[in-house]
Design an enzyme around this catalytic site. Sequence first.
Site, PDB file in Angstrom:
ATOM      1  N   SER A  26       0.828  -1.206   0.000  1.00 49.13           N
ATOM      2  CA  SER A  26       0.000   0.000   0.000  1.00 49.13           C
ATOM      3  C   SER A  26       0.864   1.258   0.000  1.00 49.13           C
ATOM      4  CB  SER A  26      -0.909   0.020   1.229  1.00 49.13           C
ATOM      5  OG  SER A  26      -1.678  -1.159   1.296  1.00 49.13           O
TER       6      SER A  26
HETATM    7  N1  SAH Z   1      -0.868  -5.183   4.060  1.00 51.42           N
HETATM    8  C1  SAH Z   1      -0.179  -5.450   2.826  1.00 51.42           C
HETATM    9  C2  SAH Z   1      -1.015  -5.054   1.633  1.00 51.42           C
HETATM   10  C3  SAH Z   1      -0.996  -6.114   0.612  1.00 51.42           C
HETATM   11  S1  SAH Z   1      -2.241  -6.047  -0.628  1.00 51.42           S
HETATM   12  C4  SAH Z   1       1.190  -4.800   2.795  1.00 51.42           C
HETATM   13  O1  SAH Z   1       1.512  -4.025   3.710  1.00 51.42           O
HETATM   14  O2  SAH Z   1       1.982  -5.086   1.905  1.00 51.42           O
HETATM   15  C5  SAH Z   1      -3.522  -7.049   0.058  1.00 51.42           C
HETATM   16  C6  SAH Z   1      -3.200  -8.474   0.341  1.00 51.42           C
HETATM   17  O3  SAH Z   1      -4.418  -9.110   0.730  1.00 51.42           O
HETATM   18  C7  SAH Z   1      -2.676  -9.280  -0.854  1.00 51.42           C
HETATM   19  O4  SAH Z   1      -1.445  -9.847  -0.532  1.00 51.42           O
HETATM   20  C8  SAH Z   1      -3.754 -10.357  -1.071  1.00 51.42           C
HETATM   21  O5  SAH Z   1      -3.237 -11.612  -1.485  1.00 51.42           O
HETATM   22  C9  SAH Z   1      -4.375 -10.451   0.310  1.00 51.42           C
HETATM   23  N2  SAH Z   1      -5.734 -11.017   0.351  1.00 51.42           N
HETATM   24  C10 SAH Z   1      -6.767 -10.817  -0.515  1.00 51.42           C
HETATM   25  N3  SAH Z   1      -7.857 -11.524  -0.124  1.00 51.42           N
HETATM   26  C11 SAH Z   1      -7.492 -12.176   1.022  1.00 51.42           C
HETATM   27  C12 SAH Z   1      -8.173 -13.074   1.910  1.00 51.42           C
HETATM   28  N4  SAH Z   1      -9.446 -13.454   1.707  1.00 51.42           N
HETATM   29  N5  SAH Z   1      -7.502 -13.556   2.959  1.00 51.42           N
HETATM   30  C13 SAH Z   1      -6.211 -13.195   3.205  1.00 51.42           C
HETATM   31  N6  SAH Z   1      -5.521 -12.366   2.410  1.00 51.42           N
HETATM   32  C14 SAH Z   1      -6.143 -11.851   1.324  1.00 51.42           C
END
Ligand code: SAH
Length: 225
Positions: free
Chosen positions: A75
């Site tokens: 993000s």
């Molecule tokens: N907090 C992260 C943001 C990553 S983007 C950071 O600081 O880098 C969001 C993430 O959510 C992705 O890696 C995606 O694979 C994950 N995601 C999407 N749906 C999900 C679910 N149902 N359960 C767990 N993770 C999920």
Amino acid sequence: MNVFSRPSPEARGLGMTGQRARDRLIARLKEEGIADRRVLEVLARLPRHLFIEEALASRAYEDTALPIGQGQTISQPWVVARMTEALIEEKIPDKVLEIGTGSGYQAAVLAALCGNVYTVERIEELLRDARRRFRKLGIGNIRSKHDDGRIGWPEFAPYDAIMLTAAGESVDAALFAQLASDGVLVAPVGPAGAQRLLRYRRDGEQWKAQMLGHVSFVPLLGGVA
Ligand code: SAH
């Protein structure tokens, strides 16, 4: 003077990943309305360039989201700062659940501020990389799990705070069920192009949402990969 004995630009705090680049980012976040000093201090200290591929490291302290592989993104720093501020505004939560570990950056920010962080990621490869980063940085208060985070992590509930970093059409009841009665939940909600960042708190028998702004997150998906 032997060129090999000269400290590297990075070691002197210069360069694209050095302290000056980080300080510039912090100045920008302040200009853009981030006011919580605790959050700003953590973002100034945490090496965001270690949470992305080396090829993109020079862009780590720009205020922008960056790809982390598997079609996912780390993000934008402003969004991380805003969500963290919203989560800790009333009190520092001791136990936090994050859904969507991704690069592990947001979890590391929370781990620097809160007692214990639990984080769930559905893509195994991303989780493996994130765990490697937590070890490398000596972060010992994060537990992580490979699972569909829409069901939360009931084993360690209740949580003082829950943060979703992927956007669903709504927040699953299972997550509210794992939130302490005075807990706070921060999540992007809505379809691509029309997502809103919401903060839920209890109001009597109900959870009431407060709109914090417009955001753009990757979708919350079902199942594991
Ligand atoms: N907090 C992260 C943001 C990553 S983007 C950071 O600081 O880098 C969001 C993430 O959510 C992705 O890696 C995606 O694979 C994950 N995601 C999407 N749906 C999900 C679910 N149902 N359960 C767990 N993770 C999920």
